[in-house]
Design a protein around this motif. Structure first.
Motif, mmCIF file in Angstrom:
data_model
loop_
_atom_site.group_PDB
_atom_site.id
_atom_site.type_symbol
_atom_site.label_atom_id
_atom_site.label_comp_id
_atom_site.label_asym_id
_atom_site.label_seq_id
_atom_site.Cartn_x
_atom_site.Cartn_y
_atom_site.Cartn_z
ATOM 1 N N GLN A 1 0.803 -1.212 0.000
ATOM 2 C CA GLN A 1 0.000 0.000 0.000
ATOM 3 C C GLN A 1 0.842 1.270 0.000
ATOM 4 O OE1 GLN A 1 -2.960 -0.278 3.053
ATOM 5 N NE2 GLN A 1 -3.983 -1.968 2.049
ATOM 6 N N VAL A 2 2.022 1.223 0.567
ATOM 7 C CA VAL A 2 2.914 2.392 0.570
ATOM 8 C C VAL A 2 4.338 1.943 0.215
ATOM 9 C CG1 VAL A 2 1.594 3.893 2.103
ATOM 10 C CG2 VAL A 2 3.070 2.163 3.082
ATOM 11 N N PRO A 3 4.575 1.451 -0.993
ATOM 12 C CA PRO A 3 5.882 0.879 -1.313
ATOM 13 C C PRO A 3 7.005 1.905 -1.384
ATOM 14 C CG PRO A 3 4.506 0.904 -3.257
ATOM 15 C CD PRO A 3 3.641 1.313 -2.115
ATOM 16 N N PHE A 4 6.735 3.114 -1.856
ATOM 17 C CA PHE A 4 7.804 4.103 -1.988
ATOM 18 C C PHE A 4 8.358 4.494 -0.615
ATOM 19 C CE2 PHE A 4 9.165 8.576 -2.167
ATOM 20 C CZ PHE A 4 10.238 8.434 -3.035
ATOM 21 N N TYR A 5 7.469 4.779 0.320
ATOM 22 C CA TYR A 5 7.905 5.159 1.661
ATOM 23 C C TYR A 5 8.587 3.991 2.370
ATOM 24 C CZ TYR A 5 5.010 9.221 0.861
ATOM 25 O OH TYR A 5 4.472 10.361 0.344
ATOM 26 N N SER A 6 8.124 2.789 2.125
ATOM 27 C CA SER A 6 8.746 1.609 2.724
ATOM 28 C C SER A 6 10.150 1.403 2.181
ATOM 29 C CB SER A 6 7.904 0.380 2.451
ATOM 30 O OG SER A 6 6.616 0.570 2.929
ATOM 31 N N PHE A 7 10.328 1.640 0.888
ATOM 32 C CA PHE A 7 11.649 1.509 0.288
ATOM 33 C C PHE A 7 12.620 2.533 0.886
ATOM 34 C CE2 PHE A 7 14.690 2.830 -3.004
ATOM 35 C CZ PHE A 7 15.379 1.632 -3.152
ATOM 36 N N ILE A 8 12.171 3.775 1.040
ATOM 37 C CA ILE A 8 13.022 4.816 1.621
ATOM 38 C C ILE A 8 13.370 4.476 3.065
ATOM 39 C CG2 ILE A 8 13.119 7.262 2.267
ATOM 40 C CD1 ILE A 8 13.344 6.795 -0.719
ATOM 41 N N LEU A 9 12.381 4.036 3.849
ATOM 42 C CA LEU A 9 12.627 3.672 5.236
ATOM 43 C C LEU A 9 13.601 2.501 5.335
ATOM 44 C CD1 LEU A 9 11.914 4.117 8.225
ATOM 45 C CD2 LEU A 9 10.083 2.460 7.919
ATOM 46 N N GLY A 10 13.405 1.495 4.509
ATOM 47 C CA GLY A 10 14.314 0.348 4.512
ATOM 48 C C GLY A 10 15.717 0.719 4.082
ATOM 49 N N LEU A 11 15.839 1.585 3.098
ATOM 50 C CA LEU A 11 17.161 2.013 2.640
ATOM 51 C C LEU A 11 17.902 2.792 3.714
ATOM 52 C CD1 LEU A 11 19.055 2.090 0.159
ATOM 53 C CD2 LEU A 11 17.975 4.271 -0.431
ATOM 54 N N VAL A 12 17.229 3.727 4.350
ATOM 55 C CA VAL A 12 17.873 4.507 5.416
ATOM 56 C C VAL A 12 18.218 3.614 6.594
ATOM 57 C CG1 VAL A 12 17.525 6.407 7.043
ATOM 58 C CG2 VAL A 12 16.788 6.654 4.696
ATOM 59 N N LEU A 13 17.362 2.659 6.900
ATOM 60 C CA LEU A 13 17.627 1.733 7.992
ATOM 61 C C LEU A 13 18.814 0.824 7.688
ATOM 62 C CD1 LEU A 13 16.495 0.935 10.747
ATOM 63 C CD2 LEU A 13 15.057 -0.717 9.582
ATOM 64 N N LEU A 14 18.899 0.322 6.462
ATOM 65 C CA LEU A 14 20.046 -0.517 6.089
ATOM 66 C C LEU A 14 21.352 0.265 6.093
ATOM 67 C CD1 LEU A 14 18.604 -2.764 3.242
ATOM 68 C CD2 LEU A 14 19.353 -3.456 5.518
ATOM 69 N N ILE A 15 21.313 1.503 5.633
ATOM 70 C CA ILE A 15 22.524 2.333 5.669
ATOM 71 C C ILE A 15 22.958 2.580 7.113
ATOM 72 C CG2 ILE A 15 23.433 4.637 5.163
ATOM 73 C CD1 ILE A 15 21.755 4.580 2.597
ATOM 74 N N SER A 16 21.996 2.840 7.986
ATOM 75 C CA SER A 16 22.366 3.066 9.388
ATOM 76 C C SER A 16 22.917 1.794 10.033
ATOM 77 C CB SER A 16 21.190 3.619 10.180
ATOM 78 O OG SER A 16 20.149 2.697 10.261
ATOM 79 N N PHE A 17 22.349 0.614 9.711
ATOM 80 C CA PHE A 17 22.911 -0.645 10.216
ATOM 81 C C PHE A 17 24.345 -0.837 9.739
ATOM 82 C CE2 PHE A 17 18.507 -2.717 10.498
ATOM 83 C CZ PHE A 17 18.403 -2.384 11.827
ATOM 84 N N PHE A 18 24.577 -0.584 8.461
ATOM 85 C CA PHE A 18 25.916 -0.751 7.908
ATOM 86 C C PHE A 18 26.914 0.194 8.574
ATOM 87 C CE2 PHE A 18 29.130 0.455 4.711
ATOM 88 C CZ PHE A 18 29.734 -0.783 4.548
ATOM 89 N N LEU A 19 26.514 1.450 8.757
ATOM 90 C CA LEU A 19 27.420 2.417 9.376
ATOM 91 C C LEU A 19 27.654 2.116 10.850
ATOM 92 C CD1 LEU A 19 26.197 5.726 7.719
ATOM 93 C CD2 LEU A 19 28.226 4.389 7.149
ATOM 94 N N ILE A 20 26.644 1.599 11.544
ATOM 95 C CA ILE A 20 26.839 1.198 12.938
ATOM 96 C C ILE A 20 27.755 -0.009 13.009
ATOM 97 C CG2 ILE A 20 25.656 0.165 14.921
ATOM 98 C CD1 ILE A 20 23.356 2.076 14.378
ATOM 99 N N TYR A 21 27.590 -0.936 12.081
ATOM 100 C CA TYR A 21 28.465 -2.113 12.042
ATOM 101 C C TYR A 21 29.915 -1.716 11.813
ATOM 102 C CZ TYR A 21 30.563 -6.421 10.375
ATOM 103 O OH TYR A 21 31.397 -7.486 10.198
ATOM 104 N N ARG A 22 30.127 -0.743 10.947
ATOM 105 C CA ARG A 22 31.488 -0.262 10.674
ATOM 106 C C ARG A 22 31.989 0.723 11.730
ATOM 107 N NH1 ARG A 22 33.818 -1.719 5.567
ATOM 108 N NH2 ARG A 22 35.291 -0.227 6.369
ATOM 109 N N LYS A 23 31.129 1.059 12.710
ATOM 110 C CA LYS A 23 31.428 1.991 13.798
ATOM 111 C C LYS A 23 31.877 3.351 13.281
ATOM 112 C CE LYS A 23 32.564 -1.564 17.140
ATOM 113 N NZ LYS A 23 31.407 -1.692 17.905
#
Length: 152
Positions: A53-75
């Motif tokens: 129902q809201v794929p564009f916003y979900s994609f943006i949220l998932g992308l920002v969340l994955l980037i933050s996970f990656f950056l936290i993993y790399r400290k």
């Protein structure tokens, strides 16, 4: 300060609980709203709501969340900004924009605010509210954990 006491397992547990609550019934398929149906049988889970129902916003949220996970993993200290952006985007869309968009669009057509609020709660139910609240806790813990990385 309490930020130093946040552990990665607490953030992981909050995210797992959030994903687990996404399987609660959260929405009604919007295509079924114009037909006669039993809304108790047509409930979909939160994943359907986010990705169909809201794929564009979900994609943006998932992308920002994955980037933050990656950056936290790399400290990397820059992870604070992405985890804060995911928290703010989550709040702005799922807590403020989506419910107000549904409620105010329909209340301008003649129904009262209270009637539209009750219709929103009927169709999106307690599953939506529970999943959003657990998501808020998970995203807040992620942001606070990224602040902890900066302090170290």
């Amino acid at each position: 300060m309490l930020i130093r006491k946040i552990k990665i397992w607490q953030v992981s547990l909050a995210l797992v609980i959030w994903i687990g609550t996404m399987f609660l019934p959260a929405t009604v398929n919007q295509a079924k709203l114009n037909t006669n149906f039993d809304y108790k049988k047509s409930r979909e889970n939160f994943f359907y709501f986010l990705f169909h129902q809201v794929p564009f916003y979900s994609f943006i949220l998932g992308l920002v969340l994955l980037i933050s996970f990656f950056l936290i993993y790399r400290k990397i200290n820059f992870s604070i900004y992405f985890s804060f952006a995911s928290l703010i985007f989550y709040i702005s869309f799922l807590v403020i924009a989506f419910p107000s968009m549904i409620i105010f669009n329909h209340s301008l057509s003649g129904n009262t605010f209270g009637a539209e609020l009750s219709i929103f709660l009927t169709f999106y139910g307690a599953g939506y509210i529970i999943a959003v609240l657990f998501g808020l806790v998970a995203f807040l813990l992620l942001f606070l954990y990224s602040l902890r990385i900066k302090e170290c």
